[in-house]
Design a protein around this motif. Sequence first.
Motif, PDB file in Angstrom:
ATOM      1  N   ASP A 139      -8.548   1.068  19.848  1.00  0.00           N
ATOM      2  CA  ASP A 139      -7.189   1.705  19.905  1.00  0.00           C
ATOM      3  C   ASP A 139      -6.573   1.270  18.752  1.00  0.00           C
ATOM      4  N   GLN A 140      -6.841  -0.103  18.368  1.00  0.00           N
ATOM      5  CA  GLN A 140      -5.973  -0.620  17.155  1.00  0.00           C
ATOM      6  C   GLN A 140      -6.454   0.014  16.149  1.00  0.00           C
ATOM      7  N   HIS A 141      -7.807   0.321  16.028  1.00  0.00           N
ATOM      8  CA  HIS A 141      -8.270   1.246  14.538  1.00  0.00           C
ATOM      9  C   HIS A 141      -7.564   2.405  14.571  1.00  0.00           C
ATOM     10  N   ARG A 142      -7.407   3.087  15.617  1.00  0.00           N
ATOM     11  CA  ARG A 142      -6.792   4.107  15.528  1.00  0.00           C
ATOM     12  C   ARG A 142      -5.574   4.373  15.192  1.00  0.00           C
ATOM     13  N   THR A 143      -4.585   3.216  15.574  1.00  0.00           N
ATOM     14  CA  THR A 143      -3.385   3.070  15.234  1.00  0.00           C
ATOM     15  C   THR A 143      -3.303   2.782  13.887  1.00  0.00           C
ATOM     16  N   ILE A 144      -4.068   2.109  13.153  1.00  0.00           N
ATOM     17  CA  ILE A 144      -4.154   1.721  11.831  1.00  0.00           C
ATOM     18  C   ILE A 144      -4.256   2.887  11.043  1.00  0.00           C
ATOM     19  N   ILE A 145      -5.126   3.984  11.428  1.00  0.00           N
ATOM     20  CA  ILE A 145      -5.426   5.234  10.871  1.00  0.00           C
ATOM     21  C   ILE A 145      -4.179   6.116  10.902  1.00  0.00           C
ATOM     22  N   ALA A 146      -3.537   5.979  12.118  1.00  0.00           N
ATOM     23  CA  ALA A 146      -2.261   6.765  12.163  1.00  0.00           C
ATOM     24  C   ALA A 146      -1.150   6.307  11.365  1.00  0.00           C
ATOM     25  N   ALA A 147      -0.951   4.917  11.207  1.00  0.00           N
ATOM     26  CA  ALA A 147       0.062   4.354  10.256  1.00  0.00           C
ATOM     27  C   ALA A 147      -0.342   4.652   8.700  1.00  0.00           C
ATOM     28  N   LEU A 148      -1.822   4.802   8.360  1.00  0.00           N
ATOM     29  CA  LEU A 148      -2.065   4.990   6.998  1.00  0.00           C
ATOM     30  C   LEU A 148      -1.795   6.722   6.688  1.00  0.00           C
ATOM     31  N   LYS A 149      -1.618   7.474   7.918  1.00  0.00           N
ATOM     32  CA  LYS A 149      -1.459   9.013   7.525  1.00  0.00           C
ATOM     33  C   LYS A 149       0.227   9.077   7.422  1.00  0.00           C
ATOM     34  N   GLY A 150       0.904   8.113   7.902  1.00  0.00           N
ATOM     35  CA  GLY A 150       2.407   8.344   7.823  1.00  0.00           C
ATOM     36  C   GLY A 150       2.992   7.592   6.678  1.00  0.00           C
ATOM     37  N   SER A 151       4.410   7.633   6.632  1.00  0.00           N
ATOM     38  CA  SER A 151       5.187   6.925   5.594  1.00  0.00           C
ATOM     39  C   SER A 151       5.843   5.881   5.774  1.00  0.00           C
ATOM     40  N   SER A 152       5.711   5.176   6.789  1.00  0.00           N
ATOM     41  CA  SER A 152       6.381   4.060   7.282  1.00  0.00           C
ATOM     42  C   SER A 152       5.535   2.648   7.075  1.00  0.00           C
ATOM     43  N   THR A 153       5.865   2.067   6.108  1.00  0.00           N
ATOM     44  CA  THR A 153       5.560   0.580   5.733  1.00  0.00           C
ATOM     45  C   THR A 153       5.499  -0.072   6.932  1.00  0.00           C
ATOM     46  N   ASP A 154       6.665  -0.307   7.569  1.00  0.00           N
ATOM     47  CA  ASP A 154       6.893  -1.170   8.633  1.00  0.00           C
ATOM     48  C   ASP A 154       5.856  -0.965   9.917  1.00  0.00           C
TER      49      ASP A 154
ATOM     50  N   THR B 208       0.656  -1.254   0.049  1.00  0.00           N
ATOM     51  CA  THR B 208       0.120  -0.064   0.005  1.00  0.00           C
ATOM     52  C   THR B 208       0.825   1.194  -0.003  1.00  0.00           C
ATOM     53  N   PRO B 209       0.592   2.168  -0.782  1.00  0.00           N
ATOM     54  CA  PRO B 209       1.358   3.445  -0.868  1.00  0.00           C
ATOM     55  C   PRO B 209       0.967   4.244   0.233  1.00  0.00           C
ATOM     56  N   LEU B 210       1.883   4.920   0.805  1.00  0.00           N
ATOM     57  CA  LEU B 210       1.610   5.609   2.111  1.00  0.00           C
ATOM     58  C   LEU B 210       2.180   7.059   1.639  1.00  0.00           C
ATOM     59  N   PRO B 211       1.639   8.093   2.275  1.00  0.00           N
ATOM     60  CA  PRO B 211       0.268   8.155   3.206  1.00  0.00           C
ATOM     61  C   PRO B 211      -0.829   7.677   2.317  1.00  0.00           C
ATOM     62  N   ALA B 212      -1.766   7.318   2.849  1.00  0.00           N
ATOM     63  CA  ALA B 212      -3.056   7.433   2.270  1.00  0.00           C
ATOM     64  C   ALA B 212      -3.739   8.605   1.519  1.00  0.00           C
ATOM     65  N   PRO B 213      -4.639   8.461   0.760  1.00  0.00           N
ATOM     66  CA  PRO B 213      -5.317   9.880   0.191  1.00  0.00           C
ATOM     67  C   PRO B 213      -5.986  10.420   1.289  1.00  0.00           C
ATOM     68  N   PRO B 214      -5.998  11.681   1.530  1.00  0.00           N
ATOM     69  CA  PRO B 214      -6.732  12.357   2.601  1.00  0.00           C
ATOM     70  C   PRO B 214      -8.206  12.212   2.519  1.00  0.00           C
ATOM     71  N   GLU B 215      -8.935  11.833   1.444  1.00  0.00           N
ATOM     72  CA  GLU B 215     -10.177  11.491   1.734  1.00  0.00           C
ATOM     73  C   GLU B 215     -10.611  10.076   2.077  1.00  0.00           C
ATOM     74  N   VAL B 216      -9.566   9.128   1.939  1.00  0.00           N
ATOM     75  CA  VAL B 216      -9.562   8.037   2.774  1.00  0.00           C
ATOM     76  C   VAL B 216      -9.630   7.903   4.057  1.00  0.00           C
TER      77      VAL B 216
END
Length: 192
Positions: free
Chosen positions: A135-150, A54-62
């Motif tokens: 909490d895990q869903h919030r972490t997923i969203i935060a990761a999708l906002k970032g640039s770290s694939t790991d 998945t390309p990061l960060p995810a699109p803002p609308e997503v």
Amino acid sequence: KRYLVREVFSQLEKSGFINRFPNRGVVVVELNPTQVEEIYGVRELLETGAARKTPLPAPPEVIAELERIQADHEAAVRTGDFREVFYRNIDFHRLQYSTCPNARLRDAIAEYARRAHMVRTIQYHDVEHMKRIVDQHRTIIAALKGSSTDAYVRSVEEHFPSSPMEYRKYFERKYGRADAAPALPAEAYSAG
């Protein structure tokens, strides 16, 4: 009406909740713990694989739509509206994986998520479990906002472990041991 009953059974069979046997009737699918662990093992491979692609960060609308869905999911968790929790969780993950460019991988994720529907609802009554999911869903969203694939892959991995373990406990409470109930034949399950 008979045709309505047949139509409902057809939909339930397609969703993997029942198996129909000609001239014998309908059986509700109940997976044994090994089958559940196998399904979750495939899900983990598929979903972490999608996260790596998945390309990061995810699109803002997503991101904005994920945050809206998650707000609805959290509200449903707070009020104990488990039907709403179930459907918002599906919406969340469907949108999450829509950002993976591999369409076949997205389809496989959707199929294996569907196979796990009856498993994940077992823990909805567990308040601590549901807080972890939020909490895990919030972490997923935060990761999708970032640039770290790991970081994104880790957030996906951390979302998996508890459902198969809890299902095994539930199954053993119900039957006395994990191998007590007969498993459906593999061909019957795969037909659903």
